[in-house]
Design a protein around this motif. Sequence first.
Motif, PDB file in Angstrom:
ATOM      1  N   ARG A  54       0.840  -1.201   0.000  1.00 32.94           N
ATOM      2  CA  ARG A  54       0.000   0.000   0.000  1.00 32.94           C
ATOM      3  C   ARG A  54       0.873   1.248   0.000  1.00 32.94           C
ATOM      4  O   ARG A  54       1.812   1.367   0.794  1.00 32.94           O
ATOM      5  CB  ARG A  54      -0.900   0.014   1.231  1.00 32.94           C
ATOM      6  CG  ARG A  54      -1.790  -1.217   1.338  1.00 32.94           C
ATOM      7  CD  ARG A  54      -2.638  -1.103   2.569  1.00 32.94           C
ATOM      8  NE  ARG A  54      -3.649  -0.096   2.376  1.00 32.94           N
ATOM      9  CZ  ARG A  54      -4.948  -0.360   2.325  1.00 32.94           C
ATOM     10  NH1 ARG A  54      -5.374  -1.591   2.463  1.00 32.94           N
ATOM     11  NH2 ARG A  54      -5.809   0.609   2.156  1.00 32.94           N
ATOM     12  N   VAL A  55       0.517   2.193  -0.876  1.00 29.05           N
ATOM     13  CA  VAL A  55       1.294   3.416  -1.012  1.00 29.05           C
ATOM     14  C   VAL A  55       1.316   4.192   0.307  1.00 29.05           C
ATOM     15  O   VAL A  55       2.371   4.637   0.769  1.00 29.05           O
ATOM     16  CB  VAL A  55       0.730   4.298  -2.163  1.00 29.05           C
ATOM     17  CG1 VAL A  55       1.481   5.622  -2.243  1.00 29.05           C
ATOM     18  CG2 VAL A  55       0.803   3.561  -3.493  1.00 29.05           C
ATOM     19  N   GLN A  56       0.149   4.339   0.926  1.00 34.06           N
ATOM     20  CA  GLN A  56       0.068   5.144   2.149  1.00 34.06           C
ATOM     21  C   GLN A  56       0.927   4.568   3.272  1.00 34.06           C
ATOM     22  O   GLN A  56       1.614   5.300   3.978  1.00 34.06           O
ATOM     23  CB  GLN A  56      -1.387   5.283   2.622  1.00 34.06           C
ATOM     24  CG  GLN A  56      -2.250   6.181   1.758  1.00 34.06           C
ATOM     25  CD  GLN A  56      -1.544   7.439   1.245  1.00 34.06           C
ATOM     26  OE1 GLN A  56      -1.299   7.570   0.045  1.00 34.06           O
ATOM     27  NE2 GLN A  56      -1.210   8.353   2.136  1.00 34.06           N
ATOM     28  N   GLU A  57       0.852   3.268   3.442  1.00 30.53           N
ATOM     29  CA  GLU A  57       1.629   2.637   4.507  1.00 30.53           C
ATOM     30  C   GLU A  57       3.137   2.793   4.256  1.00 30.53           C
ATOM     31  O   GLU A  57       3.901   3.120   5.174  1.00 30.53           O
ATOM     32  CB  GLU A  57       1.267   1.149   4.621  1.00 30.53           C
ATOM     33  CG  GLU A  57       1.943   0.487   5.821  1.00 30.53           C
ATOM     34  CD  GLU A  57       1.645  -1.001   5.928  1.00 30.53           C
ATOM     35  OE1 GLU A  57       0.737  -1.492   5.236  1.00 30.53           O
ATOM     36  OE2 GLU A  57       2.347  -1.666   6.708  1.00 30.53           O
ATOM     37  N   ALA A  58       3.538   2.606   3.021  1.00 31.58           N
ATOM     38  CA  ALA A  58       4.961   2.748   2.683  1.00 31.58           C
ATOM     39  C   ALA A  58       5.427   4.182   2.927  1.00 31.58           C
ATOM     40  O   ALA A  58       6.539   4.428   3.411  1.00 31.58           O
ATOM     41  CB  ALA A  58       5.190   2.354   1.228  1.00 31.58           C
ATOM     42  N   LYS A  59       4.554   5.115   2.604  1.00 33.15           N
ATOM     43  CA  LYS A  59       4.877   6.528   2.758  1.00 33.15           C
ATOM     44  C   LYS A  59       5.035   6.913   4.234  1.00 33.15           C
ATOM     45  O   LYS A  59       5.834   7.773   4.597  1.00 33.15           O
ATOM     46  CB  LYS A  59       3.750   7.361   2.129  1.00 33.15           C
ATOM     47  CG  LYS A  59       4.207   8.694   1.611  1.00 33.15           C
ATOM     48  CD  LYS A  59       3.042   9.446   1.006  1.00 33.15           C
ATOM     49  CE  LYS A  59       3.378  10.919   0.934  1.00 33.15           C
ATOM     50  NZ  LYS A  59       2.168  11.711   0.609  1.00 33.15           N
ATOM     51  N   ALA A  60       4.295   6.236   5.078  1.00 31.53           N
ATOM     52  CA  ALA A  60       4.390   6.494   6.518  1.00 31.53           C
ATOM     53  C   ALA A  60       5.663   5.903   7.116  1.00 31.53           C
ATOM     54  O   ALA A  60       6.164   6.384   8.128  1.00 31.53           O
ATOM     55  CB  ALA A  60       3.160   5.920   7.223  1.00 31.53           C
ATOM     56  N   LYS A  61       6.184   4.849   6.502  1.00 29.51           N
ATOM     57  CA  LYS A  61       7.313   4.141   7.101  1.00 29.51           C
ATOM     58  C   LYS A  61       8.678   4.463   6.499  1.00 29.51           C
ATOM     59  O   LYS A  61       9.669   4.572   7.215  1.00 29.51           O
ATOM     60  CB  LYS A  61       7.088   2.616   6.970  1.00 29.51           C
ATOM     61  CG  LYS A  61       5.900   2.113   7.756  1.00 29.51           C
ATOM     62  CD  LYS A  61       5.906   0.613   7.975  1.00 29.51           C
ATOM     63  CE  LYS A  61       5.848  -0.224   6.760  1.00 29.51           C
ATOM     64  NZ  LYS A  61       5.331  -1.604   7.015  1.00 29.51           N
ATOM     65  N   PHE A  62       8.747   4.562   5.161  1.00 32.21           N
ATOM     66  CA  PHE A  62      10.065   4.506   4.532  1.00 32.21           C
ATOM     67  C   PHE A  62      10.873   5.793   4.420  1.00 32.21           C
ATOM     68  O   PHE A  62      12.098   5.739   4.523  1.00 32.21           O
ATOM     69  CB  PHE A  62       9.989   3.763   3.197  1.00 32.21           C
ATOM     70  CG  PHE A  62      10.036   2.279   3.404  1.00 32.21           C
ATOM     71  CD1 PHE A  62      11.253   1.621   3.492  1.00 32.21           C
ATOM     72  CD2 PHE A  62       8.873   1.552   3.585  1.00 32.21           C
ATOM     73  CE1 PHE A  62      11.305   0.266   3.741  1.00 32.21           C
ATOM     74  CE2 PHE A  62       8.915   0.191   3.830  1.00 32.21           C
ATOM     75  CZ  PHE A  62      10.135  -0.455   3.908  1.00 32.21           C
TER      76      PHE A  62
END
Length: 240
Positions: free
Chosen positions: A74-82
């Motif tokens: 998921r784009v949003q989850e990756a954006k929150a983590k990476f």
Amino acid sequence: MMTTDTATPDATPPDAPTDIAANLAAVRHAIAEAAGKAGRDPAEVTLVAVGKVQPIEKLEAALAAGQRVFGENRVQEAKAKFPAQRERYPDIELHLIGPLQTNKVKEAVALFDVIETVDRPKLAKALAEEMTKQGRRISCYVEVNTGAEPQKAGIPPEEVEAFLETCRTEYGLPIAGLMCIPPADEEPALHFALLADLAKRHGLPVISMGMSGDYETAVRFGATHVRVGTAIFGVRQPKE
Ligand SMILES: *Cc1c(COP(=O)(O)O)cnc(C)c1O
């Protein structure tokens, strides 16, 4: 800090960093064994660690253990983590392995290094245009629906040739390889063989296939990328 793992009793609850490191080592070892049996060089196989839905501590443990290639669906989850992790580990390589909506293409091109799920002309076109706009070329794979499941994303095997041609000539979108997620209730080997054959026929160097339950089989059939989550990070906590 410790989360309670209520999952099946035989599942490893790798909450401690040492467990993640040990799991990574075990998966790498299994990949090397499978490659060796198939007469392949283990260095041809990239382990994509899938940390979706997992707590950030587990991701950090994997990074501390030297893992750099990750998959997120998921784009949003990756954006929150990476982005934060990349400040400490600039050599992270991030793969999108889940479906991509065209309204998220801008964020996806900015964030990911590889999009594994190109599955329709509209998306291919949007990706090509966004890459030009951002001046950023990222690697793309075509997702193939090897099981021809009606509800599933991916290009049907018999349409792969035409789709690759459309990507290349109409959109100028470079495609590096193919990926698949075989039907859950079927022998994955048949699907891996089909994907490998398609990749070979079209001169594509990258073959992304195999997950925790079947990555060794995938390596035997020629996978260059295996996407492994549970075997590294443990059973995912269900989403609220
Ligand atoms: C979650 C996921 C994986 C990893 O699955 P595991 O069975 O946990 O290894 C691999 N590929 C895709 C596309 C996924 O969504």
